[in-house]
Design a protein around this motif. Structure first.
Motif, short mmCIF file in Angstrom:
data_model
loop_
_atom_site.label_atom_id
_atom_site.label_comp_id
_atom_site.label_asym_id
_atom_site.label_seq_id
_atom_site.Cartn_x
_atom_site.Cartn_y
_atom_site.Cartn_z
N ALA A 296 24.31 31.89 32.64
CA ALA A 296 25.35 32.83 33.11
C ALA A 296 24.71 33.98 33.89
O ALA A 296 23.73 34.57 33.44
N ARG A 297 25.27 34.30 35.05
CA ARG A 297 24.75 35.40 35.86
C ARG A 297 25.16 36.73 35.26
O ARG A 297 26.27 36.89 34.74
N LEU A 298 24.26 37.69 35.34
CA LEU A 298 24.48 39.03 34.81
C LEU A 298 24.36 40.02 35.97
O LEU A 298 23.28 40.51 36.27
N ARG A 299 25.47 40.30 36.62
CA ARG A 299 25.46 41.18 37.79
C ARG A 299 25.32 42.64 37.37
O ARG A 299 26.04 43.12 36.50
N GLU A 300 24.38 43.32 38.01
CA GLU A 300 24.12 44.72 37.67
C GLU A 300 25.36 45.58 37.89
O GLU A 300 25.68 46.43 37.05
N ASP A 301 26.05 45.39 39.02
CA ASP A 301 27.20 46.25 39.31
C ASP A 301 28.33 46.04 38.30
O ASP A 301 28.97 47.00 37.86
N ALA A 302 28.55 44.78 37.92
CA ALA A 302 29.62 44.50 36.95
C ALA A 302 29.28 45.08 35.58
O ALA A 302 30.14 45.66 34.91
N LEU A 303 28.02 44.93 35.15
CA LEU A 303 27.61 45.47 33.86
C LEU A 303 27.67 47.00 33.86
O LEU A 303 28.07 47.62 32.86
N ALA A 304 27.26 47.61 34.98
CA ALA A 304 27.31 49.06 35.08
C ALA A 304 28.74 49.56 34.93
O ALA A 304 29.00 50.58 34.27
N GLU A 305 29.68 48.84 35.52
CA GLU A 305 31.08 49.24 35.43
C GLU A 305 31.62 49.04 34.01
O GLU A 305 32.31 49.90 33.47
N VAL A 306 31.29 47.91 33.40
CA VAL A 306 31.77 47.61 32.05
C VAL A 306 31.29 48.65 31.05
O VAL A 306 32.06 49.13 30.19
#
Length: 238
Positions: free
Chosen positions: A41-51
């Protein structure tokens, strides 16, 4: 002035700090161990930062730590993804667990207290309850905690930390090579092992742990996927 005020709002109310980063690290590692985040599973930095409401720089540091723990793989230009262990890595992990966990059993048998045995029994009970409820991801977490707690009783923090990391990697191996609905660990095994430790029978506990780990490995389908040439005639033929 307005630009300076925007940065904190993007990071969220919790901000970037060591304590917050530790909480996020735990949340991501738990999701990996419990198979809520699957291997690959990909772990996108921008998505994690937002979450999580922190900066991408903070997320990047957390992903780098997870990569050192071999739970995450960092690839140039592609970014981070949950590690997918190879068949060789899977075998290496179980070989290491045999050497380390079995080697710790005599010392655990010598040192274990009544309270520690009770704590282990509680973990084993919670694991069984999770399995009965069909909550396999939760049971996997309790199983990893059981083996880690057991190692810590031996009194060697360095080896205990190593066992914890091996258990985390075993969770990834279960996700890739395990059979659906089968945890690998039989929960009653943990109860039996506690009995041998309480009896101060280090030799029997060692032998039992070895069989236990071999049974987990045997329950897996550890086969390396081969890069075979596709049958173009079958795919495109009339």
């Amino acid at each position: 002035m307005n630009q300076r005020q925007e940065a904190p709002s993007r990071r969220g109310k919790n901000g970037d700090g060591a304590e917050r980063h530790a909480t996020i690290h735990r949340a991501i590692s738990d999701a990996i161990i419990e198979h809520r985040l699957k291997p690959g599973a990909r772990l996108r930095e921008d998505a994690l930062a937002e979450v999580f409401g922190v900066s991408r720089t903070g997320i990047r540091k957390i992903l780098q730590r997870l990569a050192l723990e071999q739970l995450v793989t960092l690839t140039p230009r592609r970014g981070a993804s949950v590690t997918r262990p190879t068949a060789e890595e899977a075998r290496d992990v179980f070989d290491a667990r045999q050497m380390v966990e079995c080697g710790l059993m005599p010392e655990v048998a010598r040192r274990i207290t009544v309270d520690e045995a009770a704590d282990l029994r509680q973990l084993a009970q919670r694991e069984r309850e999770a399995l009965r409820a069909g909550e396999q991801s939760t049971a996997i977490r309790f199983s990893a905690d059981f083996h880690t707690r057991l190692a810590r009783i031996a009194g060697n923090a360095t080896l205990a930390d190593f066992v914890e990391r091996l258990c985390f990697r075993s969770s990834l191996i279960l996700a890739v090579y395990g059979n659906p609905g089968h945890l690998g660990c039989e929960s009653h095994d943990h109860e039996d092992l506690i009995g041998y430790l309480e009896d101060r029978n280090g030799e029997r506990a060692t032998a039992f742990m070895s069989r236990h780990l071999k049974a987990i490995e045997a329950s897996l389908s550890i086969l390396e996927e081969e890069d075979e040439a596709p049958d173009l005639q079958r795919i495109f033929g009339a």
